[in-house]
Design an enzyme around this catalytic site. Structure first.
Site, short mmCIF file in Angstrom:
data_model
loop_
_atom_site.label_atom_id
_atom_site.label_comp_id
_atom_site.label_asym_id
_atom_site.label_seq_id
_atom_site.Cartn_x
_atom_site.Cartn_y
_atom_site.Cartn_z
N CYS A 56 -4.08 5.95 -5.35
CA CYS A 56 -3.56 4.60 -5.11
C CYS A 56 -2.07 4.62 -5.44
O CYS A 56 -1.71 4.78 -6.62
CB CYS A 56 -4.30 3.58 -5.98
SG CYS A 56 -3.74 1.88 -5.73
N ASN A 108 1.30 -6.36 -4.82
CA ASN A 108 -0.15 -6.58 -4.91
C ASN A 108 -0.51 -6.49 -6.39
O ASN A 108 0.17 -5.85 -7.17
CB ASN A 108 -0.93 -5.55 -4.07
CG ASN A 108 -0.61 -4.12 -4.46
OD1 ASN A 108 0.36 -3.83 -5.14
ND2 ASN A 108 -1.46 -3.19 -4.02
N CYS A 137 0.88 -1.18 0.00
CA CYS A 137 0.00 0.00 0.00
C CYS A 137 0.91 1.22 0.00
O CYS A 137 1.47 1.59 1.04
CB CYS A 137 -0.92 0.01 1.22
SG CYS A 137 -2.03 1.43 1.24
N GLY A 138 1.07 1.81 -1.16
CA GLY A 138 2.06 2.89 -1.31
C GLY A 138 1.73 4.11 -0.46
O GLY A 138 2.60 4.61 0.27
N HIS A 153 -2.05 -5.63 -10.02
CA HIS A 153 -2.61 -4.46 -10.70
C HIS A 153 -2.80 -4.75 -12.19
O HIS A 153 -1.91 -5.35 -12.81
CB HIS A 153 -1.65 -3.26 -10.57
CG HIS A 153 -1.61 -2.67 -9.20
ND1 HIS A 153 -2.46 -1.68 -8.77
CD2 HIS A 153 -0.82 -2.96 -8.14
CE1 HIS A 153 -2.19 -1.38 -7.51
NE2 HIS A 153 -1.20 -2.15 -7.11
N GLU A 199 -9.82 0.11 -6.41
CA GLU A 199 -8.93 -0.72 -5.60
C GLU A 199 -9.60 -2.03 -5.18
O GLU A 199 -10.78 -2.05 -4.79
CB GLU A 199 -8.50 0.03 -4.34
CG GLU A 199 -7.48 1.10 -4.59
CD GLU A 199 -6.81 1.55 -3.29
OE1 GLU A 199 -6.75 0.75 -2.34
OE2 GLU A 199 -6.37 2.71 -3.23
N GLY A 232 -0.85 1.56 -7.25
CA GLY A 232 -1.47 1.62 -8.58
C GLY A 232 -0.77 2.60 -9.49
O GLY A 232 -0.65 2.35 -10.70
N ASN A 286 -6.32 -4.89 -8.40
CA ASN A 286 -6.59 -3.45 -8.42
C ASN A 286 -6.66 -3.05 -9.89
O ASN A 286 -5.81 -3.49 -10.68
CB ASN A 286 -5.46 -2.71 -7.72
CG ASN A 286 -5.33 -3.09 -6.26
OD1 ASN A 286 -6.08 -2.64 -5.41
ND2 ASN A 286 -4.38 -3.97 -5.96
N1 LIG Z 1 -6.45 -2.26 -2.23
C1 LIG Z 1 -5.03 -2.62 -2.43
C2 LIG Z 1 -4.20 -2.20 -1.19
C3 LIG Z 1 -4.10 -0.70 -1.05
C4 LIG Z 1 -3.37 -0.07 -2.18
C5 LIG Z 1 -3.44 1.44 -2.24
N2 LIG Z 1 -4.21 2.10 -1.20
C6 LIG Z 1 -2.04 2.03 -2.34
O1 LIG Z 1 -1.85 3.20 -1.94
O2 LIG Z 1 -1.15 1.33 -2.87
C7 LIG Z 1 -4.91 -4.12 -2.61
O3 LIG Z 1 -5.79 -4.86 -2.13
O4 LIG Z 1 -3.89 -4.54 -3.20
#
Ligand SMILES: N[C@H](CCC[C@H](N)C(=O)O)C(=O)O
Length: 268
Positions: A207, A150, A73-74, A152, A198, A210, A180
């Site tokens: 994000c 995660n 989560c960046g 994407h 997300e 993202g 995502n």
């Molecule tokens: N929902 C994302 C995690 C939070 C990512 C996002 N809030 C960020 O800032 O990278 C997932 O399940 O991979």
């Protein structure tokens, strides 16, 4: 008995942060979902826990409002790095996450740079359900996919009319761990407009992982330079995919407030 928490955000992507370094809170997915709920709970895009570890300055875990855990989560990583700086005055910190060991640095004006590590471009690492070229997925709209710890998928678009397809795309069988879903409009080779649905959360104001994934996918597609400005609904991030294959993300981290909550009032 009341438990303290911090509410922070990175460009409007907001977090409730529980510090478990002194004592474990044994937060279950059910209780996490209840705490993250915008009306019945405190409300946030992700719930974040801090724990002690020998491997880094802090062990950080990220949980979506549906209770699922994310490897990265960046925006929250920047917030944690900023929190550590306010705590101990050290601009440099290390964060142990499911995605690996991240290093972070708080700049002169409080902006935070996190080294988000190396992108994973192989289909097995995204992951996908079967072998495919991650640069062109077999989905309408021809997205590219990559993992930043995660999963994407990035659609390169002229407008954001596809955004309401985000939920069904998140759950497409091509993504065994869901994904995502980013929608990126290239404004130039060094500037991108991005909106993200997300995983486990829905459309957020920003994000961080993202933005990293979208720039990596744009460079892989020959659409962008390796340093790009990413404009999200909540503001701008600077993303640099370095020659060492690491992705640096720079942006703000904001403290909203500190509070207390009676965890016993939430289902476990
Ligand atoms: N929902 C994302 C995690 C939070 C990512 C996002 N809030 C960020 O800032 O990278 C997932 O399940 O991979």
């Amino acid at each position: 008995m009341l438990t303290s928490f911090r509410k922070m955000h990175g460009l409007g992507n907001d977090f409730v942060i529980f510090d478990e370094r002194a004592n474990s809170l044994a937060l279950t997915p059910v209780r996490i979902a209840a705490l993250a709920h915008r009306r019945r709970g405190i409300g946030c895009d992700q719930l974040v826990t801090l724990s002690l570890t020998r491997e880094a300055d802090v062990l950080v875990r990220f949980f979506n409002p549906d209770g699922s855990e994310a490897g990265a989560c960046g925006n929250a990583s920047r917030c944690v790095a900023s929190l550590l700086w306010h705590e101990n005055g050290k601009r440099h910190s290390t964060l142990q996450t499911k995605a690996g060991l991240l290093s972070a640095y708080v700049g002169e004006y409080g902006e935070v740079t996190v080294d988000m590590g190396q992108p994973r471009e192989q289909w097995q690492d995204v992951p996908l359900a079967a072998e495919h070229d991650t640069l062109h997925l077999p989905l309408p709209g021809d997205p590219a996919a990559v993992s930043m710890g995660n999963p994407h998928a990035t659609f390169f678009v002229e407008d954001f009319s596809l955004l309401d397809q985000g939920h069904s795309l998140e759950h497409d069988p091509l993504f065994p761990e869901r994904a995502n879903i980013g929608f990126a409009r290239m404004e130039s080779r060094t500037k991108m407009r991005l909106k993200v649905h997300e995983r486990g959360t829905g459309v957020t104001e920003a994000c961080g992982s993202g933005a990293c994934a979208a720039v990596v996918n744009a460079v892989r597609r020959g659409l962008a330079e390796r340093t790009c400005q990413v404009e999200l609904d909540g503001g701008v991030l600077r993303i640099e995919w370095g020659s060492n294959n690491h992705v640096l993300m720079t942006g703000p981290a904001t403290v909203a407030f500190e509070g207390t909550v009676d965890l016993a009032a939430y289902p476990s």
